[in-house]
Design a protein around this motif. Structure first.
Motif, PDB file in Angstrom:
ATOM      1  N   ALA A   1      20.913  -6.816   1.382  1.00  0.00           N
ATOM      2  CA  ALA A   1      19.747  -7.430   2.021  1.00  0.00           C
ATOM      3  C   ALA A   1      19.996  -7.578   3.527  1.00  0.00           C
ATOM      4  CB  ALA A   1      19.452  -8.787   1.386  1.00  0.00           C
ATOM      5  N   ARG A   2      21.187  -8.002   3.878  1.00  0.00           N
ATOM      6  CA  ARG A   2      21.521  -8.151   5.298  1.00  0.00           C
ATOM      7  C   ARG A   2      21.495  -6.790   5.999  1.00  0.00           C
ATOM      8  NH1 ARG A   2      23.752 -13.054   6.791  1.00  0.00           N
ATOM      9  NH2 ARG A   2      24.856 -12.055   8.504  1.00  0.00           N
ATOM     10  N   ASP A   3      22.037  -5.789   5.315  1.00  0.00           N
ATOM     11  CA  ASP A   3      22.031  -4.441   5.892  1.00  0.00           C
ATOM     12  C   ASP A   3      20.602  -3.957   6.118  1.00  0.00           C
ATOM     13  OD1 ASP A   3      24.974  -3.117   4.164  1.00  0.00           O
ATOM     14  OD2 ASP A   3      24.740  -4.233   6.049  1.00  0.00           O
ATOM     15  N   SER A   4      19.762  -4.178   5.144  1.00  0.00           N
ATOM     16  CA  SER A   4      18.363  -3.735   5.262  1.00  0.00           C
ATOM     17  C   SER A   4      17.681  -4.386   6.450  1.00  0.00           C
ATOM     18  CB  SER A   4      17.591  -4.076   3.986  1.00  0.00           C
ATOM     19  OG  SER A   4      17.928  -3.209   2.942  1.00  0.00           O
ATOM     20  N   LEU A   5      17.937  -5.660   6.628  1.00  0.00           N
ATOM     21  CA  LEU A   5      17.323  -6.356   7.757  1.00  0.00           C
ATOM     22  C   LEU A   5      17.833  -5.792   9.077  1.00  0.00           C
ATOM     23  CD1 LEU A   5      17.391 -10.029   6.407  1.00  0.00           C
ATOM     24  CD2 LEU A   5      15.378  -8.656   6.846  1.00  0.00           C
ATOM     25  N   ARG A   6      19.106  -5.548   9.146  1.00  0.00           N
ATOM     26  CA  ARG A   6      19.670  -4.977  10.386  1.00  0.00           C
ATOM     27  C   ARG A   6      19.084  -3.601  10.649  1.00  0.00           C
ATOM     28  NH1 ARG A   6      24.678  -8.110   9.330  1.00  0.00           N
ATOM     29  NH2 ARG A   6      25.183  -6.729   7.600  1.00  0.00           N
ATOM     30  N   MET A   7      18.902  -2.831   9.586  1.00  0.00           N
ATOM     31  CA  MET A   7      18.382  -1.462   9.750  1.00  0.00           C
ATOM     32  C   MET A   7      16.980  -1.459  10.344  1.00  0.00           C
ATOM     33  SD  MET A   7      19.639   0.974   6.637  1.00  0.00           S
ATOM     34  CE  MET A   7      19.654  -0.143   5.253  1.00  0.00           C
ATOM     35  N   VAL A   8      16.207  -2.496  10.051  1.00  0.00           N
ATOM     36  CA  VAL A   8      14.836  -2.533  10.583  1.00  0.00           C
ATOM     37  C   VAL A   8      14.746  -3.372  11.847  1.00  0.00           C
ATOM     38  CG1 VAL A   8      13.767  -2.142   8.348  1.00  0.00           C
ATOM     39  CG2 VAL A   8      14.145  -4.493   9.126  1.00  0.00           C
ATOM     40  N   GLY A   9      15.906  -3.785  12.366  1.00  0.00           N
ATOM     41  CA  GLY A   9      15.904  -4.509  13.630  1.00  0.00           C
ATOM     42  C   GLY A   9      15.628  -5.996  13.515  1.00  0.00           C
ATOM     43  N   LEU A  10      15.777  -6.542  12.317  1.00  0.00           N
ATOM     44  CA  LEU A  10      15.612  -7.996  12.131  1.00  0.00           C
ATOM     45  C   LEU A  10      16.988  -8.649  12.009  1.00  0.00           C
ATOM     46  CD1 LEU A  10      12.628  -8.119   9.595  1.00  0.00           C
ATOM     47  CD2 LEU A  10      12.575  -8.586  12.043  1.00  0.00           C
ATOM     48  N   ASP A  11      17.058  -9.894  12.409  1.00  0.00           N
ATOM     49  CA  ASP A  11      18.326 -10.620  12.382  1.00  0.00           C
ATOM     50  C   ASP A  11      18.523 -11.268  11.005  1.00  0.00           C
ATOM     51  OD1 ASP A  11      19.630 -13.507  14.266  1.00  0.00           O
ATOM     52  OD2 ASP A  11      20.540 -12.207  12.751  1.00  0.00           O
ATOM     53  N   PRO A  12      19.554 -10.902  10.268  1.00  0.00           N
ATOM     54  CA  PRO A  12      19.749 -11.488   8.928  1.00  0.00           C
ATOM     55  C   PRO A  12      19.991 -12.997   8.973  1.00  0.00           C
ATOM     56  CG  PRO A  12      21.253  -9.634   9.277  1.00  0.00           C
ATOM     57  CD  PRO A  12      20.581  -9.907  10.572  1.00  0.00           C
ATOM     58  N   ASP A  13      20.439 -13.498  10.102  1.00  0.00           N
ATOM     59  CA  ASP A  13      20.731 -14.926  10.216  1.00  0.00           C
ATOM     60  C   ASP A  13      19.562 -15.720  10.801  1.00  0.00           C
ATOM     61  OD1 ASP A  13      23.946 -13.784  11.185  1.00  0.00           O
ATOM     62  OD2 ASP A  13      23.405 -14.675   9.249  1.00  0.00           O
ATOM     63  N   ASP A  14      18.445 -15.060  10.960  1.00  0.00           N
ATOM     64  CA  ASP A  14      17.255 -15.740  11.483  1.00  0.00           C
ATOM     65  C   ASP A  14      16.773 -16.761  10.458  1.00  0.00           C
ATOM     66  OD1 ASP A  14      14.832 -16.510  12.581  1.00  0.00           O
ATOM     67  OD2 ASP A  14      14.169 -14.465  13.008  1.00  0.00           O
ATOM     68  N   GLU A  15      16.710 -18.009  10.853  1.00  0.00           N
ATOM     69  CA  GLU A  15      16.334 -19.094   9.940  1.00  0.00           C
ATOM     70  C   GLU A  15      14.819 -19.297   9.850  1.00  0.00           C
ATOM     71  OE1 GLU A  15      19.825 -19.644   8.419  1.00  0.00           O
ATOM     72  OE2 GLU A  15      18.285 -21.135   7.974  1.00  0.00           O
ATOM     73  N   ARG A  16      14.062 -18.528  10.615  1.00  0.00           N
ATOM     74  CA  ARG A  16      12.608 -18.706  10.596  1.00  0.00           C
ATOM     75  C   ARG A  16      12.047 -18.319   9.235  1.00  0.00           C
ATOM     76  NH1 ARG A  16      10.543 -15.476  15.778  1.00  0.00           N
ATOM     77  NH2 ARG A  16      12.463 -14.344  15.312  1.00  0.00           N
ATOM     78  N   LYS A  17      11.059 -19.063   8.807  1.00  0.00           N
ATOM     79  CA  LYS A  17      10.383 -18.756   7.561  1.00  0.00           C
ATOM     80  C   LYS A  17       9.405 -17.604   7.792  1.00  0.00           C
ATOM     81  CE  LYS A  17      12.092 -22.371   5.328  1.00  0.00           C
ATOM     82  NZ  LYS A  17      13.198 -22.699   6.215  1.00  0.00           N
ATOM     83  N   TYR A  18       9.071 -16.915   6.727  1.00  0.00           N
ATOM     84  CA  TYR A  18       8.203 -15.743   6.815  1.00  0.00           C
ATOM     85  C   TYR A  18       6.868 -16.075   7.478  1.00  0.00           C
ATOM     86  CZ  TYR A  18       5.339 -11.788   5.338  1.00  0.00           C
ATOM     87  OH  TYR A  18       4.501 -10.708   5.324  1.00  0.00           O
TER      88      TYR A  18
END
Lengths: 276, 233
Positions: B119-136
């Motif tokens: 899941a973390r890898d997928s987020l990084r691949m699309v340019g999102l921060d896996p540690d971002d605490e913001r809700k959707y």
């Protein structure tokens, strides 16, 4: 199981304001009962938990079309029931248009989604009923009443129930209130089934129709009658028995779950969830 | 994996939305679907995903017919219409929930130990921060689209369906999507991309099918199974 846990968390996160509203509703009704009791000179210490629950879910005596008395819709009872039915109306529909659609596909099972929503509906209604019970218990304790599900003998008169229809006291509503709650859950499941076909708005309109028809016609097959404590056999001579009410509620619930699962297995999932 | 669409037809509300679609596709292909709004691109993806039942014809994956033998493709990632996730959760939490559902049904998904990392890898691949605490619910449109793509490609399932993946994305985001699709192809996924962006499709797809009124009216490219690459018709 995972999907169910997500539903329970997400569904209730979206409903917490409504539950606060439900608590407020029951609190206002409790206050209304206390005022009425004082007006009639009843002892507040005689108000049991059963009295408050009866006040919330009484409904009305059987209506006779040619009896001379005009039909009076039990507005507060109808409002309480429709409040609960509206509370569970939108979450399943919105889930299927949103996250639930992906969850159905990657999870690989339509039945799993359907069962999770059915369980969610039942639990949501159970929490609503628990709110009623908690407020009733708190109200009874606050006025110095007793934690008992036995109803005071004055309550049917306070509620304006037809004296000629009353059963012999004592009125212990424990089993009848359980049937009322189960019937509410069964109607909510039927509403969920209908919403697959017609969408939430029309399914809620059907629930309103069932509530209104139940108030007008005394017939055990109209599930709203089982949701009215005034028409249970604990209060009404010849009223709906616990056994009959439980059978009808469980039949409606079972049929709704099965029919809904079969329908959902067959139907298209598009932007508007319509049966094709 | 072999995906076969044979004489697929779908009628809805008296209209024919898919009319005699035929395709044979294999793993490691990128297939483009182009056409104007209402041409049937999204409907075709829905049929392949198992969301709609054909009026006639069928979709089969490795010999198993959808809606008859299996309800849904065994290993799939989808982005169809607007992405939608749980608003009270972070992007990472959303991906992990979806991944766990896939794992839970033992559909060739991710095991517990690698789910978080995937899941973390997928987020990084699309340019999102896996540690971002913001809700959707706090995400911008572009972030939501990126999360939708991350969900579709997570773990590189055998079949990836992307409907207008470049919506709400800037030039950098579009290029990122292009690279991800090529990476998915490299890992053996069959990627089907529906888009009205012809330049995007023709830049990455092995074959591009043009739909109009539910029919394939033209085809560009040589199926990779026949040893060909992209070529002008």
């Amino acid at each position: 199981m995972r999907l169910l846990l997500v539903d329970l968390a997400e569904g209730f996160w979206s409903l917490w304001r409504w539950y606060i509203g439900a608590v407020a509703l029951f609190a206002v009704m409790s206050a209304s009962l206390v005022l009425q009791a004082l007006t009639l000179g009843m002892s507040l210490a005689s108000l049991s938990v059963g009295d408050f629950l009866l006040y919330y879910f009484a409904g009305t005596s059987q209506f006779f079309a040619f009896g001379g008395d005009p039909f009076r819709l039990p507005v507060m009872w109808a409002f309480v029931c429709l409040f609960a039915l509206y509370l569970v109306l939108w979450y399943p529909y919105r889930d299927l248009l949103g996250f639930g659609r992906a969850a159905v596909v990657v999870g690989g099972s339509r039945w799993r989604w359907w069962f999770a929503k059915c369980v969610w509906v039942v639990v949501a209604i159970a929490v609503f009923c628990l709110c009623a019970f908690v407020v009733a218990s708190t109200s009874s304790l606050l006025v110095g009443g007793c934690i008992s599900l036995t109803v005071s003998e004055e309550m049917p008169f306070l509620l304006g129930l037809r004296e000629s229809q009353l059963a012999e006291p004592p009125y212990s509503i424990g089993s009848s209130i359980a049937v009322a709650f189960a019937s509410l859950a069964a109607l909510a499941l039927f509403q969920l089934l209908l919403s697959l076909v017609t969408g939430p708005v029309i399914s809620f309109a059907c629930s309103i129709s069932i509530i209104f028809l139940s108030a007008f016609y005394f017939d055990p097959l109209l599930i709203g009658n089982s949701m009215m404590l005034a028409r249970s056999d604990c209060l009404m001579e010849g009223g709906i028995s616990v056994f009959a009410g439980a059978c009808i509620a469980s039949s409606l619930a079972g049929a709704s779950i099965l029919a809904g699962g079969l329908l959902f297995s067959w139907m298209d999932i598009t932007d508007k969830e319509r049966f094709k | 994996m072999k995906l076969v669409i044979q004489d697929l037809k779908k009628e809805m509300k008296g209209s024919v939305v898919l009319d005699g679609i035929n395709m044979e596709l294999s793993s490691g292909e990128i297939v483009g679907l182009e056409g104007v709004n209402g041409s049937g691109k999204t409907m075709l993806l829905r049929a392949i995903a198992g969301l709609i039942r054909p009026t006639s014809g069928f979709v089969s994956i490795d010999g198993k017919r959808l809606r008859k033998d299996v309800p849904f493709p065994q290993s799939i990632g989808i982005l169809i219409e607007n992405p939608a996730f749980l608003e009270s959760r972070t992007g990472l939490a959303n991906l992990m929930i979806l991944g766990a559902m896939r794992k839970a049904t033992k559909r060739g998904g991710l095991d517990s130990s690698s789910l978080r990392e995937a899941a973390r890898d997928s987020l990084r691949m699309v340019g999102l921060d896996p540690d971002d605490e913001r809700k959707y619910k706090k995400y911008s449109l572009g972030m939501k689209q990126r999360l939708g793509i991350a969900a579709a490609i997570m773990g590189f399932p055998q079949l990836i369906l992307l409907d207008e993946p470049t919506n709400a994305l800037d030039v950098e985001g579009t290029e990122l999507v292009r690279r991800l699709i090529l990476e998915a192809k490299g890992k053996g996924s069959l990627v089907m991309v529906a888009s009205h962006d012809k330049d995007f499709l023709h830049g990455i797809a092995d074959e591009v099918h043009t739909l109009r009124e539910g029919r394939i009216v033209s085809f560009v490219g040589t199926p990779i199974s026949q040893g060909g690459g992209f070529d002008e018709a």
